[in-house]
Design a protein around this motif. Sequence first.
Motif, PDB file in Angstrom:
ATOM      1  N   ALA A   1       0.837  -1.192   0.000  1.00 48.32           N
ATOM      2  CA  ALA A   1       0.000   0.000   0.000  1.00 48.32           C
ATOM      3  C   ALA A   1       0.879   1.254   0.000  1.00 48.32           C
ATOM      4  CB  ALA A   1      -0.915  -0.010   1.226  1.00 48.32           C
ATOM      5  N   ALA A   2       0.264   2.386  -0.337  1.00 51.87           N
ATOM      6  CA  ALA A   2       0.942   3.684  -0.380  1.00 51.87           C
ATOM      7  C   ALA A   2       2.015   3.725  -1.462  1.00 51.87           C
ATOM      8  CB  ALA A   2       1.541   4.027   0.989  1.00 51.87           C
ATOM      9  N   GLY A   3       1.918   2.839  -2.459  1.00 51.21           N
ATOM     10  CA  GLY A   3       2.877   2.855  -3.555  1.00 51.21           C
ATOM     11  C   GLY A   3       4.265   2.380  -3.180  1.00 51.21           C
TER      12      GLY A   3
ATOM     13  N   VAL B   1       3.260 -14.024  14.162  1.00 53.42           N
ATOM     14  CA  VAL B   1       3.205 -12.562  14.256  1.00 53.42           C
ATOM     15  C   VAL B   1       1.935 -12.043  13.593  1.00 53.42           C
ATOM     16  CG1 VAL B   1       4.313 -10.408  13.540  1.00 53.42           C
ATOM     17  CG2 VAL B   1       5.700 -12.286  14.425  1.00 53.42           C
ATOM     18  N   LEU B   2       1.616 -12.586  12.427  1.00 51.32           N
ATOM     19  CA  LEU B   2       0.394 -12.150  11.748  1.00 51.32           C
ATOM     20  C   LEU B   2      -0.843 -12.488  12.575  1.00 51.32           C
ATOM     21  CD1 LEU B   2       1.069 -13.071   8.007  1.00 51.32           C
ATOM     22  CD2 LEU B   2       1.303 -10.856   9.113  1.00 51.32           C
ATOM     23  N   ALA B   3      -0.845 -13.659  13.183  1.00 48.42           N
ATOM     24  CA  ALA B   3      -1.997 -14.047  13.984  1.00 48.42           C
ATOM     25  C   ALA B   3      -2.186 -13.102  15.163  1.00 48.42           C
ATOM     26  CB  ALA B   3      -1.830 -15.487  14.475  1.00 48.42           C
ATOM     27  N   ARG B   4      -1.084 -12.720  15.812  1.00 47.26           N
ATOM     28  CA  ARG B   4      -1.193 -11.791  16.942  1.00 47.26           C
ATOM     29  C   ARG B   4      -1.690 -10.420  16.493  1.00 47.26           C
ATOM     30  NH1 ARG B   4       3.749 -14.243  18.561  1.00 47.26           N
ATOM     31  NH2 ARG B   4       4.940 -12.435  17.804  1.00 47.26           N
ATOM     32  N   ALA B   5      -1.420 -10.087  15.205  1.00 52.01           N
ATOM     33  CA  ALA B   5      -1.883  -8.811  14.657  1.00 52.01           C
ATOM     34  C   ALA B   5      -3.290  -8.922  14.075  1.00 52.01           C
ATOM     35  CB  ALA B   5      -0.911  -8.316  13.589  1.00 52.01           C
ATOM     36  N   GLY B   6      -3.923 -10.094  14.217  1.00 50.41           N
ATOM     37  CA  GLY B   6      -5.267 -10.280  13.706  1.00 50.41           C
ATOM     38  C   GLY B   6      -5.328 -10.525  12.218  1.00 50.41           C
ATOM     39  N   LEU B   7      -4.218 -11.007  11.632  1.00 48.56           N
ATOM     40  CA  LEU B   7      -4.158 -11.261  10.191  1.00 48.56           C
ATOM     41  C   LEU B   7      -3.997 -12.756   9.952  1.00 48.56           C
ATOM     42  CD1 LEU B   7      -1.684  -8.376   9.313  1.00 48.56           C
ATOM     43  CD2 LEU B   7      -4.144  -8.383   8.894  1.00 48.56           C
ATOM     44  N   VAL B   8      -4.419 -13.209   8.788  1.00 52.92           N
ATOM     45  CA  VAL B   8      -4.303 -14.625   8.435  1.00 52.92           C
ATOM     46  C   VAL B   8      -3.182 -14.787   7.420  1.00 52.92           C
ATOM     47  CG1 VAL B   8      -5.463 -16.624   7.442  1.00 52.92           C
ATOM     48  CG2 VAL B   8      -6.749 -15.009   8.871  1.00 52.92           C
ATOM     49  N   ALA B   9      -2.226 -15.633   7.734  1.00 47.79           N
ATOM     50  CA  ALA B   9      -1.115 -15.891   6.819  1.00 47.79           C
ATOM     51  C   ALA B   9      -1.521 -16.913   5.775  1.00 47.79           C
ATOM     52  CB  ALA B   9       0.096 -16.395   7.584  1.00 47.79           C
ATOM     53  N   PRO B  10      -1.079 -16.758   4.529  1.00 46.12           N
ATOM     54  CA  PRO B  10      -1.342 -17.800   3.533  1.00 46.12           C
ATOM     55  C   PRO B  10      -0.551 -19.060   3.851  1.00 46.12           C
ATOM     56  CG  PRO B  10       0.116 -16.112   2.644  1.00 46.12           C
ATOM     57  CD  PRO B  10      -0.332 -15.619   3.987  1.00 46.12           C
ATOM     58  N   ASP B  11      -0.932 -20.144   3.218  1.00 43.50           N
ATOM     59  CA  ASP B  11      -0.236 -21.417   3.409  1.00 43.50           C
ATOM     60  C   ASP B  11       1.162 -21.314   2.830  1.00 43.50           C
ATOM     61  OD1 ASP B  11       0.588 -23.978   3.731  1.00 43.50           O
ATOM     62  OD2 ASP B  11      -0.797 -24.863   2.282  1.00 43.50           O
ATOM     63  N   LEU B  12       2.165 -21.478   3.685  1.00 43.10           N
ATOM     64  CA  LEU B  12       3.550 -21.349   3.240  1.00 43.10           C
ATOM     65  C   LEU B  12       4.249 -22.700   3.162  1.00 43.10           C
ATOM     66  CD1 LEU B  12       4.615 -18.221   5.315  1.00 43.10           C
ATOM     67  CD2 LEU B  12       3.720 -18.312   2.996  1.00 43.10           C
ATOM     68  N   ALA B  13       3.489 -23.771   2.996  1.00 40.56           N
ATOM     69  CA  ALA B  13       4.111 -25.093   2.966  1.00 40.56           C
ATOM     70  C   ALA B  13       4.916 -25.310   1.704  1.00 40.56           C
ATOM     71  CB  ALA B  13       3.034 -26.167   3.092  1.00 40.56           C
TER      72      ALA B  13
ATOM     73  N   ALA C   1       2.528 -20.324  -7.591  1.00 39.13           N
ATOM     74  CA  ALA C   1       1.829 -19.073  -7.881  1.00 39.13           C
ATOM     75  C   ALA C   1       0.754 -18.772  -6.846  1.00 39.13           C
ATOM     76  CB  ALA C   1       1.215 -19.138  -9.278  1.00 39.13           C
ATOM     77  N   ALA C   2       0.127 -19.790  -6.290  1.00 38.92           N
ATOM     78  CA  ALA C   2      -0.950 -19.549  -5.339  1.00 38.92           C
ATOM     79  C   ALA C   2      -0.430 -18.864  -4.076  1.00 38.92           C
ATOM     80  CB  ALA C   2      -1.632 -20.868  -4.988  1.00 38.92           C
ATOM     81  N   THR C   3       0.713 -19.346  -3.552  1.00 41.05           N
ATOM     82  CA  THR C   3       1.299 -18.709  -2.370  1.00 41.05           C
ATOM     83  C   THR C   3       1.722 -17.287  -2.683  1.00 41.05           C
ATOM     84  OG1 THR C   3       2.056 -20.818  -1.489  1.00 41.05           O
ATOM     85  CG2 THR C   3       3.166 -18.855  -0.688  1.00 41.05           C
ATOM     86  N   ALA C   4       2.337 -17.068  -3.856  1.00 34.44           N
ATOM     87  CA  ALA C   4       2.761 -15.725  -4.245  1.00 34.44           C
ATOM     88  C   ALA C   4       1.565 -14.780  -4.348  1.00 34.44           C
ATOM     89  CB  ALA C   4       3.515 -15.775  -5.567  1.00 34.44           C
ATOM     90  N   ASP C   5       0.481 -15.250  -4.938  1.00 31.52           N
ATOM     91  CA  ASP C   5      -0.715 -14.410  -5.069  1.00 31.52           C
ATOM     92  C   ASP C   5      -1.300 -14.068  -3.705  1.00 31.52           C
ATOM     93  OD1 ASP C   5      -0.414 -14.469  -7.799  1.00 31.52           O
ATOM     94  OD2 ASP C   5      -1.967 -15.995  -8.130  1.00 31.52           O
ATOM     95  N   ALA C   6      -1.333 -15.059  -2.815  1.00 34.49           N
ATOM     96  CA  ALA C   6      -1.884 -14.807  -1.483  1.00 34.49           C
ATOM     97  C   ALA C   6      -1.032 -13.808  -0.707  1.00 34.49           C
ATOM     98  CB  ALA C   6      -1.990 -16.126  -0.724  1.00 34.49           C
ATOM     99  N   LEU C   7       0.294 -13.939  -0.810  1.00 31.76           N
ATOM    100  CA  LEU C   7       1.181 -12.985  -0.145  1.00 31.76           C
ATOM    101  C   LEU C   7       1.054 -11.602  -0.764  1.00 31.76           C
ATOM    102  CD1 LEU C   7       4.332 -15.229   0.390  1.00 31.76           C
ATOM    103  CD2 LEU C   7       2.956 -14.174   2.196  1.00 31.76           C
ATOM    104  N   ALA C   8       0.924 -11.524  -2.082  1.00 30.63           N
ATOM    105  CA  ALA C   8       0.754 -10.236  -2.743  1.00 30.63           C
ATOM    106  C   ALA C   8      -0.500  -9.529  -2.236  1.00 30.63           C
ATOM    107  CB  ALA C   8       0.701 -10.419  -4.257  1.00 30.63           C
ATOM    108  N   ALA C   9      -1.594 -10.288  -2.092  1.00 32.94           N
ATOM    109  CA  ALA C   9      -2.830  -9.696  -1.576  1.00 32.94           C
ATOM    110  C   ALA C   9      -2.653  -9.218  -0.136  1.00 32.94           C
ATOM    111  CB  ALA C   9      -3.963 -10.714  -1.671  1.00 32.94           C
ATOM    112  N   LEU C  10      -1.922  -9.995   0.659  1.00 36.98           N
ATOM    113  CA  LEU C  10      -1.663  -9.612   2.046  1.00 36.98           C
ATOM    114  C   LEU C  10      -0.857  -8.325   2.117  1.00 36.98           C
ATOM    115  CD1 LEU C  10      -1.665 -10.351   5.127  1.00 36.98           C
ATOM    116  CD2 LEU C  10       0.493 -11.551   4.669  1.00 36.98           C
ATOM    117  N   PHE C  11       0.267  -8.258   1.392  1.00 30.78           N
ATOM    118  CA  PHE C  11       1.142  -7.092   1.492  1.00 30.78           C
ATOM    119  C   PHE C  11       0.505  -5.827   0.924  1.00 30.78           C
ATOM    120  CE2 PHE C  11       4.559 -10.358   1.895  1.00 30.78           C
ATOM    121  CZ  PHE C  11       4.991  -9.964   3.158  1.00 30.78           C
ATOM    122  N   ALA C  12      -0.440  -5.990   0.032  1.00 26.19           N
ATOM    123  CA  ALA C  12      -1.117  -4.819  -0.542  1.00 26.19           C
ATOM    124  C   ALA C  12      -1.998  -4.099   0.470  1.00 26.19           C
ATOM    125  CB  ALA C  12      -1.958  -5.249  -1.749  1.00 26.19           C
TER     126      ALA C  12
END
Length: 821
Positions: free
Chosen positions: A661-663, A682-694, A701-712
């Motif tokens: 976010a914020a460019g 850390v994400l759980a303590r912040a109230g966020l859900v981490a994608p599957d990193l197995a 591509a699925a993990t990359a897309d999920a992380l991209a959505a998270l970081f945005a």
Amino acid sequence: MTSTTPHRLPLAGLRVLDLSQGPAVGIATMVLADFGADVLVIEGPEPAPLDALPARPMWRRGKRTLALDLRSTEDAARFERLCAGADVLVTGLRPRALKRHGLDFDALHARHAHLIVGQLTGFGSSGPLADYPGYEHVVAAVTGRMRLFAGTVEREGPVYSALQVAVHASAQALASGLLAALIARGDGPGRLVETSLLQGIQAYEQGAMLATQFRDQLGELYERLVPAPDVVPTPSLYYHPAQAADGRWLQFGNLLPHLFDNFLLVTELIDIVADPEWQPAQLALPPAKQEAFRERMLARVQERTAADWQAAMIANGGVVGGPYQTTQEALRDPDIVANGHVVERAEGGVQIGPLARLTRTPGRPGAAEQVDPTGAGWASEWAASPRPLPQAQEKTQGTPAATTARQAPLTGIRVLEIATIIAAPMGAANLADMGASVTKVEQLSGDPYRGLGLGVGSTRVNAGKRSISLDLKSAAGLEIVCRLAAESDVLIHNFRPGVPERLGIDFDSLAAINPDLVYLQVNGYGPDGPGAQRPSTHPIPGAALGGVLLQLGDCVPHERLDIDALRSWCPRIMRANEVNPDPNTAAVVATSALLGLAARDALRRDPEATGAGQRILIDMYGANAYANSDDFLDYPSKPPRALPDALGLGLSPTYRLYPCAAGQWCFLALVSDTERARFRDVLARAGLVAPDLALQSGDDAATADALAALFATRSADDWEALLAADAGLGCVRADGPPPNEFWLRDAHARRYSAPVSHSRWGDYQRPGSVLHFDGRQLPLAGAPLAGADAKPILTELGYDSESIADLFERGVLWQEEAESN
């Protein structure tokens, strides 16, 4: 000049405990092992992710490995006995972990006062970033390095910086610092030697930081020296990639006028010099004519194959140019092979050779790593023969780190440098930063590098030296150099083979005057092979050793391109071919000089030796093979080199760049299962859900897309605060200030610079040393003007004021004016 006793490796008998994982410390201790040190690697009970890298068989060669769990009382006691029997202990742990395990220097020194302790961290031992993860690309992102590659891919934003320059520079720094400390120690106590990946990356700051401070003096030149990081400039005519008839790419690097003339002769474009608007000093034409000539030059190179051009350049002998190659192709390069930079592995395949060719005490890469499951080998031997306590243990107050601080380790070492441009001079400057007294001998009118960019880069690489500018071709000038050599410990030059002999400063001539002289010869290709007589500049090893194709993901087109496509690709390729090969070489120059001094100490103990000096051969090809050491080996089942994706984001979903976010952009580096688990927590303590990193494969591509959505969902600054600053995970902003601004403005970075003065421009902040000793940065100095120290240098040699004045009057000596015209 030689001993009749059998060859003995110069570091034989040195005991090194290596408590690290990964390539940075691993390469440093590999260099020590290649030259005779006994290296014992201590491994923990859990597998280390970095030790699974394909180059591990190389950096573990000649070593033994012992597994110890330092949380176990029995193993901890065993480790202490090993420390008592070792000379050196090196670690790669973060400061907090060192303290937790009792491995910080204060604690170790209290228990083992004799030990030299080497620490290689990511960001140094103190400061707000000290406990960030010590991964190459986390450091590259923080320092703005990833911004320098913008434009090499077809998207906006920072680009993954592929070549591991920080690993290379810090590994060489650690080896150099340990050798310097060993040379200086004598019977005294051990000391702390520190470097970091952050300091390693700063070695590649080649003038932009200085130019930013001299902006008013530079005027319009500033924009050329420090272009906006997101603007990809068109290559200069002399530093230009080009495509040959067979689709292969060549790189030219004819920086100086006489070299560019040779290029024009070989390409039959020499008629350009007859144009009245040709500017020979700048190697340029007015813009419209320059672009027309560029098209003509690119079309001309496409008329012959790369092999034909290479043969023509070798036949001429004075053209700087060479092919683009992958690292695996470079393993078979004729100059690499001829100069011993590739050696066979007893287990099959090939690997990188010794760091430098010490002609009298050459290195010998050891056999494959040997695992010692019981400790019955070196481990029991060391424990049974502890090193003596220091004879001069002082009664001190305060912490050991504070009370063992003393003079710079190379105090009293005299270095004579007769070299130009960057690589060899910067290597000598690294020695000056460790306390050596370096005298730079320059030609009349000074090192040509002083004339480029108003000498900003020259100010960077000549810091801490004294300068004398003289006519070396005159009898009086030669006499001065010979008298300086007679009193020197080390001589460094970068003349091509045959030139020192013509000048009378070859090794045999100077060894007759000073049999203990360590004589370093730094060339482009090495003294053997087809390139022996050829000049080189930094883009050539950048292209030939694999670094550029790595940066571009090996995606350079091989089909023959039209002029528009060439105009599009050439800037991208040149942007990827940055200035790193010169600092890469400089780091090797410094280590090699210290290997020579260590060998000299060993040879002096030989009663039959009539002198302890030797000639040491270094070249840019070999040094840059070490900078590409992650892939400079081949063996059965070795996986291919990991390449960044086509968009220059990174290597895998958990080791790559993400838009936020914020460019803003962040770089994520989760290497181990432990880090991935902590990330989820850390994400759980912040109230966020981490994608599957197995899954960690590059095509997940699925993990990359999920992380991209998270970081945005948040800015990169917010992610860095949450994950790096609070949790010590690898997630940092990657599009912050460019390097020149980072080094000047960042609170953490300013710990690694020093205020000095320039006699023309006044006070400025210079990059710090790549090494700290005893918990501090040693005093640093600025750069001299050309010839500024002729009078004190000659007075020390016994010349009186009248003789010195006569030498100036006869044109043997020259001195740069303090005020520019």
